[in-house]
Design a protein around this motif. Sequence first.
Motif, PDB file in Angstrom:
ATOM      1  N   LEU A 107     -17.122  20.976  -7.259  1.00 51.33           N
ATOM      2  CA  LEU A 107     -16.352  21.240  -6.043  1.00 51.33           C
ATOM      3  C   LEU A 107     -15.499  22.472  -6.280  1.00 51.33           C
ATOM      4  O   LEU A 107     -14.882  22.618  -7.334  1.00 51.33           O
ATOM      5  N   SER A 108     -15.473  23.342  -5.286  1.00 51.78           N
ATOM      6  CA  SER A 108     -14.678  24.557  -5.357  1.00 51.78           C
ATOM      7  C   SER A 108     -13.836  24.642  -4.088  1.00 51.78           C
ATOM      8  O   SER A 108     -14.351  24.459  -2.983  1.00 51.78           O
ATOM      9  N   PHE A 109     -12.533  24.909  -4.267  1.00 45.34           N
ATOM     10  CA  PHE A 109     -11.606  25.048  -3.148  1.00 45.34           C
ATOM     11  C   PHE A 109     -10.911  26.394  -3.258  1.00 45.34           C
ATOM     12  O   PHE A 109     -10.376  26.732  -4.308  1.00 45.34           O
ATOM     13  N   ASP A 110     -10.893  27.131  -2.165  1.00 42.82           N
ATOM     14  CA  ASP A 110     -10.197  28.406  -2.142  1.00 42.82           C
ATOM     15  C   ASP A 110      -9.295  28.417  -0.910  1.00 42.82           C
ATOM     16  O   ASP A 110      -9.744  28.077   0.190  1.00 42.82           O
ATOM     17  N   PHE A 111      -8.044  28.796  -1.087  1.00 43.71           N
ATOM     18  CA  PHE A 111      -7.063  28.793  -0.003  1.00 43.71           C
ATOM     19  C   PHE A 111      -6.584  30.208   0.279  1.00 43.71           C
ATOM     20  O   PHE A 111      -6.441  31.018  -0.635  1.00 43.71           O
ATOM     21  N   ALA A 112      -6.315  30.474   1.555  1.00 47.91           N
ATOM     22  CA  ALA A 112      -5.729  31.756   1.952  1.00 47.91           C
ATOM     23  C   ALA A 112      -4.754  31.486   3.083  1.00 47.91           C
ATOM     24  O   ALA A 112      -4.978  30.611   3.919  1.00 47.91           O
ATOM     25  N   GLY A 113      -3.664  32.234   3.095  1.00 42.95           N
ATOM     26  CA  GLY A 113      -2.657  32.055   4.135  1.00 42.95           C
ATOM     27  C   GLY A 113      -2.646  33.216   5.105  1.00 42.95           C
ATOM     28  O   GLY A 113      -2.922  34.356   4.737  1.00 42.95           O
ATOM     29  N   ARG A 114      -2.319  32.892   6.364  1.00 40.84           N
ATOM     30  CA  ARG A 114      -2.144  33.897   7.420  1.00 40.84           C
ATOM     31  C   ARG A 114      -0.727  33.735   7.973  1.00 40.84           C
ATOM     32  O   ARG A 114      -0.283  32.604   8.183  1.00 40.84           O
ATOM     33  N   GLY A 115      -0.064  34.840   8.207  1.00 38.81           N
ATOM     34  CA  GLY A 115       1.304  34.758   8.738  1.00 38.81           C
ATOM     35  C   GLY A 115       2.185  33.961   7.791  1.00 38.81           C
ATOM     36  O   GLY A 115       2.214  34.208   6.592  1.00 38.81           O
ATOM     37  N   LEU A 116       2.885  32.953   8.335  1.00 41.18           N
ATOM     38  CA  LEU A 116       3.728  32.094   7.495  1.00 41.18           C
ATOM     39  C   LEU A 116       2.922  31.304   6.468  1.00 41.18           C
ATOM     40  O   LEU A 116       3.457  30.863   5.458  1.00 41.18           O
ATOM     41  N   GLY A 117       1.630  31.171   6.729  1.00 43.88           N
ATOM     42  CA  GLY A 117       0.750  30.462   5.802  1.00 43.88           C
ATOM     43  C   GLY A 117       0.661  31.129   4.443  1.00 43.88           C
ATOM     44  O   GLY A 117       0.315  30.474   3.455  1.00 43.88           O
ATOM     45  N   LYS A 118       0.999  32.413   4.362  1.00 39.00           N
ATOM     46  CA  LYS A 118       0.996  33.094   3.065  1.00 39.00           C
ATOM     47  C   LYS A 118       1.996  32.447   2.120  1.00 39.00           C
ATOM     48  O   LYS A 118       1.809  32.456   0.905  1.00 39.00           O
ATOM     49  N   PHE A 119       3.074  31.898   2.682  1.00 35.59           N
ATOM     50  CA  PHE A 119       4.071  31.220   1.861  1.00 35.59           C
ATOM     51  C   PHE A 119       3.673  29.770   1.579  1.00 35.59           C
ATOM     52  O   PHE A 119       4.071  29.206   0.570  1.00 35.59           O
ATOM     53  N   LEU A 123       1.679  26.430  -2.200  1.00 34.61           N
ATOM     54  CA  LEU A 123       2.099  25.025  -2.255  1.00 34.61           C
ATOM     55  C   LEU A 123       0.924  24.096  -1.994  1.00 34.61           C
ATOM     56  O   LEU A 123       0.702  23.119  -2.722  1.00 34.61           O
ATOM     57  N   VAL A 124       0.139  24.396  -0.967  1.00 33.77           N
ATOM     58  CA  VAL A 124      -1.037  23.592  -0.640  1.00 33.77           C
ATOM     59  C   VAL A 124      -2.020  23.618  -1.807  1.00 33.77           C
ATOM     60  O   VAL A 124      -2.598  22.591  -2.178  1.00 33.77           O
ATOM     61  N   ARG A 125      -2.183  24.755  -2.407  1.00 36.58           N
ATOM     62  CA  ARG A 125      -3.080  24.901  -3.563  1.00 36.58           C
ATOM     63  C   ARG A 125      -2.629  24.012  -4.722  1.00 36.58           C
ATOM     64  O   ARG A 125      -3.432  23.329  -5.347  1.00 36.58           O
ATOM     65  N   ARG A 126      -1.335  24.035  -5.034  1.00 37.50           N
ATOM     66  CA  ARG A 126      -0.815  23.196  -6.132  1.00 37.50           C
ATOM     67  C   ARG A 126      -1.032  21.717  -5.837  1.00 37.50           C
ATOM     68  O   ARG A 126      -1.406  20.941  -6.723  1.00 37.50           O
ATOM     69  N   MET A 127      -0.802  21.327  -4.591  1.00 39.32           N
ATOM     70  CA  MET A 127      -1.009  19.921  -4.215  1.00 39.32           C
ATOM     71  C   MET A 127      -2.480  19.543  -4.360  1.00 39.32           C
ATOM     72  O   MET A 127      -2.812  18.469  -4.872  1.00 39.32           O
ATOM     73  N   ALA A 128      -3.371  20.419  -3.914  1.00 38.51           N
ATOM     74  CA  ALA A 128      -4.813  20.151  -4.026  1.00 38.51           C
ATOM     75  C   ALA A 128      -5.232  20.069  -5.490  1.00 38.51           C
ATOM     76  O   ALA A 128      -6.019  19.194  -5.872  1.00 38.51           O
ATOM     77  N   ALA A 129      -4.711  20.952  -6.325  1.00 39.24           N
ATOM     78  CA  ALA A 129      -5.061  20.946  -7.754  1.00 39.24           C
ATOM     79  C   ALA A 129      -4.615  19.651  -8.419  1.00 39.24           C
ATOM     80  O   ALA A 129      -5.271  19.155  -9.340  1.00 39.24           O
ATOM     81  N   ARG A 130      -3.526  19.080  -7.950  1.00 38.14           N
ATOM     82  CA  ARG A 130      -3.007  17.825  -8.499  1.00 38.14           C
ATOM     83  C   ARG A 130      -3.779  16.612  -7.972  1.00 38.14           C
ATOM     84  O   ARG A 130      -4.070  15.669  -8.719  1.00 38.14           O
ATOM     85  N   GLU A 131      -4.133  16.611  -6.686  1.00 38.32           N
ATOM     86  CA  GLU A 131      -4.727  15.435  -6.054  1.00 38.32           C
ATOM     87  C   GLU A 131      -6.255  15.384  -6.106  1.00 38.32           C
ATOM     88  O   GLU A 131      -6.842  14.303  -6.167  1.00 38.32           O
ATOM     89  N   ALA A 132      -6.922  16.529  -6.073  1.00 38.94           N
ATOM     90  CA  ALA A 132      -8.392  16.547  -6.018  1.00 38.94           C
ATOM     91  C   ALA A 132      -9.056  15.844  -7.199  1.00 38.94           C
ATOM     92  O   ALA A 132     -10.048  15.132  -6.998  1.00 38.94           O
ATOM     93  N   PRO A 133      -8.560  15.989  -8.434  1.00 40.59           N
ATOM     94  CA  PRO A 133      -9.203  15.246  -9.528  1.00 40.59           C
ATOM     95  C   PRO A 133      -9.165  13.725  -9.334  1.00 40.59           C
ATOM     96  O   PRO A 133     -10.120  13.026  -9.681  1.00 40.59           O
ATOM     97  N   LYS A 134      -8.096  13.222  -8.730  1.00 46.48           N
ATOM     98  CA  LYS A 134      -8.005  11.781  -8.451  1.00 46.48           C
ATOM     99  C   LYS A 134      -9.054  11.386  -7.415  1.00 46.48           C
ATOM    100  O   LYS A 134      -9.671  10.331  -7.518  1.00 46.48           O
ATOM    101  N   SER A 135      -9.243  12.229  -6.402  1.00 48.04           N
ATOM    102  CA  SER A 135     -10.261  11.954  -5.384  1.00 48.04           C
ATOM    103  C   SER A 135     -11.655  11.976  -5.996  1.00 48.04           C
ATOM    104  O   SER A 135     -12.508  11.148  -5.646  1.00 48.04           O
ATOM    105  N   LEU A 136     -11.900  12.905  -6.919  1.00 49.02           N
ATOM    106  CA  LEU A 136     -13.209  12.961  -7.567  1.00 49.02           C
ATOM    107  C   LEU A 136     -13.467  11.707  -8.402  1.00 49.02           C
ATOM    108  O   LEU A 136     -14.588  11.192  -8.421  1.00 49.02           O
ATOM    109  N   GLN A 137     -12.451  11.222  -9.069  1.00 48.73           N
ATOM    110  CA  GLN A 137     -12.613   9.971  -9.829  1.00 48.73           C
ATOM    111  C   GLN A 137     -12.892   8.805  -8.870  1.00 48.73           C
ATOM    112  O   GLN A 137     -13.697   7.926  -9.170  1.00 48.73           O
TER     113      GLN A 137
END
Length: 157
Positions: A107-119, A123-137
């Motif tokens: 599984l590969s996830f890539d995030f990009a922000g637009r406007g305020l999403g750049k900030f 954060l969303v990336r860090r949350m995904a990096a923490r939670e995705a391994p649990k979902s895979l298990q």
Amino acid sequence: MMPIVLIIDIARPIEEVFSYITDPLQFPEWQLDVVSARRDDTGSRGVGSRFVTTRRVGRMQRTTTQEIIDVDEPRTWAARTIGGPVSLLAKVTVEPRGDTTRSRVTLSFDFAGRGLGKFLAPLVRRMAAREAPKSLQNLKRRLESGEHRTDRQGSGT
């Protein structure tokens, strides 16, 4: 930023793994942050099809529409978000391992922000990096235990 890449081996055939992992209606069963999912079109699972997911993002829920942009069954699948401040590109690759009863999922996830999403994107990336391994298990456990077959039979899919 570099995409988040996760790899897991599952003791199930690639066709079974691919069918389950790429069906948006099954996402709430194994993706721990998905609250709900539905198809947003005729129910096709091909390129151009859309689906809507509601995910927990921290203490909030966020609903997004995603479009399938690549399918090569039973090997590859990709989807991207449409609109919104943070876009996600998710890719799935399923490969046979040894005999026909084992699969490797990447599984590969890539995030990009637009406007305020750049900030928000980091954060969303860090949350995904923490939670995705649990979902895979969770995915591995469900597929290898056979829980997914019972649920799918009961749901009419």
